[in-house]
Design a protein around this motif. Structure first.
Motif: not given
Length: 179
Positions: A24-37
């Motif tokens: 049910r989750v298609d996308f999200f918005i977040a602080e992307i610098s903490m997502l890593g690789n």
């Protein structure tokens, strides 16, 4: 066609997990610098809102010489986890403060901007959040910006799975967000 939008406030890593496990989750918005690789993600930058350091009207710091060392002597409440690229220079300043005057950095981290703003308004805490999150409180004189250092900003982005194409509704909503 009916479209259902569900807003979940979670940390970026938890959202990645949801994206991978919940159809049910298609996308999200977040602080992307903490997502890593995460090689299975498509990340589209949205913007870099400035982070302001804020206090309540009448806060004792307003009668002091205001610099970052003085600011970080007060407990800090944040509405987002602090990315390493911000934490490193903050800790460099914090280390100059005598141990007896130090507070943990941050003292409080909460995912609710409204709770963070309430803590700032009702205590002597300093808040760190996107300036845009406190515009109305600043205009009403409830919160006072102390600083918005050029290096203090967030990196927001839209995140979705590479192997899961977005449907037309999700694409249309993302277009609205970008515009």
């Amino acid at each position: 066609k009916l479209v259902r939008i569900e807003l979940r406030i979670r940390g970026a890593e938890e959202l990645v997990s949801l994206l991978n496990s919940d159809d049910r989750v298609d996308f999200f918005i977040a602080e992307i610098s903490m997502l890593g690789n995460h090689r299975n993600l498509v990340i589209t930058p949205l913007g870099k809102p400035a982070v302001a350091l804020l206090v309540r009207a009448g806060h004792p710091i307003l009668s002091e010489r205001i610099d970052l060392e003085t600011i970080f002597r007060y407990p800090l409440v944040v509405s987002h986890p602090i990315p390493a690229r911000l934490m490193n220079p903050i800790l460099a300043i914090w280390k100059n403060i005598p141990e007896s005057e130090r507070n943990p950095i941050p003292a409080i981290e909460c995912s609710s901007v409204s709770i963070a703003k309430r803590l700032i308004r009702e205590t002597d805490m300093v808040g760190a959040m996107p300036l845009s999150s406190a515009t109305s409180e600043i205009e009403r004189g409830e919160l006072m910006p102390l600083s918005a250092e050029p290096w203090m900003h967030l990196n927001y982005g839209i995140v979705y799975l590479k192997d899961k194409p977005l449907n037309q509704n999700a694409k249309a909503f993302i277009k609205v967000l970008k515009d």
